[in-house]
Design a protein around this motif. Structure first.
Motif, PDB file in Angstrom:
ATOM      1  N   THR A 174       0.819  -1.203   0.000  1.00  0.00           N
ATOM      2  CA  THR A 174       0.000   0.000   0.000  1.00  0.00           C
ATOM      3  C   THR A 174       0.860   1.263   0.000  1.00  0.00           C
ATOM      4  N   LEU A 175       1.989   1.220   0.682  1.00  0.00           N
ATOM      5  CA  LEU A 175       2.872   2.390   0.698  1.00  0.00           C
ATOM      6  C   LEU A 175       3.530   2.598  -0.659  1.00  0.00           C
ATOM      7  N   LEU A 176       3.917   1.505  -1.302  1.00  0.00           N
ATOM      8  CA  LEU A 176       4.521   1.598  -2.634  1.00  0.00           C
ATOM      9  C   LEU A 176       3.514   2.153  -3.639  1.00  0.00           C
ATOM     10  N   GLU A 177       2.288   1.677  -3.569  1.00  0.00           N
ATOM     11  CA  GLU A 177       1.239   2.164  -4.467  1.00  0.00           C
ATOM     12  C   GLU A 177       0.987   3.649  -4.252  1.00  0.00           C
ATOM     13  N   SER A 178       0.962   4.055  -3.003  1.00  0.00           N
ATOM     14  CA  SER A 178       0.714   5.447  -2.669  1.00  0.00           C
ATOM     15  C   SER A 178       1.783   6.357  -3.276  1.00  0.00           C
ATOM     16  N   LEU A 200       1.636   6.851  -7.007  1.00  0.00           N
ATOM     17  CA  LEU A 200       0.568   7.750  -7.427  1.00  0.00           C
ATOM     18  C   LEU A 200       0.726   9.170  -6.877  1.00  0.00           C
ATOM     19  N   GLY A 201       1.863   9.439  -6.231  1.00  0.00           N
ATOM     20  CA  GLY A 201       2.172  10.796  -5.792  1.00  0.00           C
ATOM     21  C   GLY A 201       1.563  11.221  -4.480  1.00  0.00           C
ATOM     22  N   LYS A 256       7.968  14.792  -6.793  1.00  0.00           N
ATOM     23  CA  LYS A 256       9.091  14.255  -6.003  1.00  0.00           C
ATOM     24  C   LYS A 256       8.683  12.974  -5.281  1.00  0.00           C
ATOM     25  N   VAL A 257       7.433  12.935  -4.833  1.00  0.00           N
ATOM     26  CA  VAL A 257       6.921  11.718  -4.181  1.00  0.00           C
ATOM     27  C   VAL A 257       6.967  10.567  -5.183  1.00  0.00           C
ATOM     28  N   ILE A 258       6.511  10.811  -6.407  1.00  0.00           N
ATOM     29  CA  ILE A 258       6.529   9.780  -7.449  1.00  0.00           C
ATOM     30  C   ILE A 258       7.961   9.348  -7.760  1.00  0.00           C
ATOM     31  N   GLU A 259       8.885  10.310  -7.835  1.00  0.00           N
ATOM     32  CA  GLU A 259      10.291   9.982  -8.106  1.00  0.00           C
ATOM     33  C   GLU A 259      10.853   9.001  -7.082  1.00  0.00           C
ATOM     34  N   THR A 260      10.415   9.116  -5.831  1.00  0.00           N
ATOM     35  CA  THR A 260      10.941   8.218  -4.797  1.00  0.00           C
ATOM     36  C   THR A 260      10.449   6.788  -4.966  1.00  0.00           C
ATOM     37  N   SER A 261       9.412   6.613  -5.805  1.00  0.00           N
ATOM     38  CA  SER A 261       8.908   5.259  -6.059  1.00  0.00           C
ATOM     39  C   SER A 261       9.693   4.552  -7.164  1.00  0.00           C
ATOM     40  N   ASN A 262      10.524   5.294  -7.892  1.00  0.00           N
ATOM     41  CA  ASN A 262      11.239   4.711  -9.032  1.00  0.00           C
ATOM     42  C   ASN A 262      12.083   3.498  -8.645  1.00  0.00           C
ATOM     43  N   ARG A 263      12.638   3.491  -7.459  1.00  0.00           N
ATOM     44  CA  ARG A 263      13.476   2.346  -7.044  1.00  0.00           C
ATOM     45  C   ARG A 263      12.665   1.076  -6.843  1.00  0.00           C
TER      46      ARG A 263
END
Length: 191
Positions: free
Chosen positions: A108-112, A115-116, A166-173
């Motif tokens: 759920t945290l990764l999905e969040s 999606l920013g 920036k929130v979305i960028e942190t999901s790139n990994r």
């Protein structure tokens, strides 16, 4: 790590943020939802217009409804039950919250993030501390510090402190291609 997997994502800018936060997951003891409701009751003393959406099913469903009534916050807590498409909920929420006692790698945290939507989570054993970059894509709250958690909710929902890009960028990994490459390297190196 688990990858962030979301299919059929609509145009992310097509949703406006509502004055609400969400919890997505099972309604079980591990998730500390009694704490979440108590924290939310503290938040409502400062901002009585905020909504908490609880998305999911589990054995505590009725107990949590009853607790929200006994705390006098039931008008601000919406129990959505199981939802097949949770994307709109993430896109409309100002934050995703997690009050678990322990976690693995909470999808759920990764999905969040993907999606920013920033995260506010307890620093429980395993998971959230590997995902949250404190102050960049959310807040990692000391475990069971309900007062700090409530303050982080208020700060996140009342001020625009997180840049969705920036929130979305942190999901790139956690992107599926990167995770698959890591699994492939692991398998190849074991042969």
């Amino acid at each position: 790590y688990n990858p962030a997997i979301i299919s059929k994502v609509p145009e992310k800018n097509s949703y406006e943020k509502s004055h609400e936060i969400i919890y997505v997951g099972r309604l079980e003891n591990q998730k500390g939802l009694d704490n979440l409701l108590n924290i939310f009751s503290m938040v409502l003393t400062k901002d009585d217009s905020l909504i908490l959406r609880i998305i999911g099913e589990g054995s505590l469903f009725q107990k949590l409804i009853n607790l929200s009534i006994s705390l006098g916050i039931n008008n601000n807590v919406v129990f959505e039950g199981y939802q097949k498409n949770i994307v709109p909920y993430y896109l409309q929420a100002k934050a995703t919250v997690l009050t678990s006692h322990f976690e693995g790698m909470p999808n759920t945290l990764l999905e969040s993030l993907y999606l920013g939507t920033p995260i506010i989570s307890f620093d429980c054993p395993s998971g959230p501390s590997e995902i949250i970059l404190h102050g960049v894509n959310g807040f990692l709250v000391p475990y069971l510090d309900n007062t700090d958690f409530a303050q982080r909710i208020l700060g996140t929902t009342c001020e625009n402190i997180f840049d969705p890009k920036k929130v979305i960028e942190t999901s790139n990994r956690f992107h599926i291609d990167k995770i698959i490459n890591k699994y492939e390297r692991l398998v190849i190196n074991r042969k």
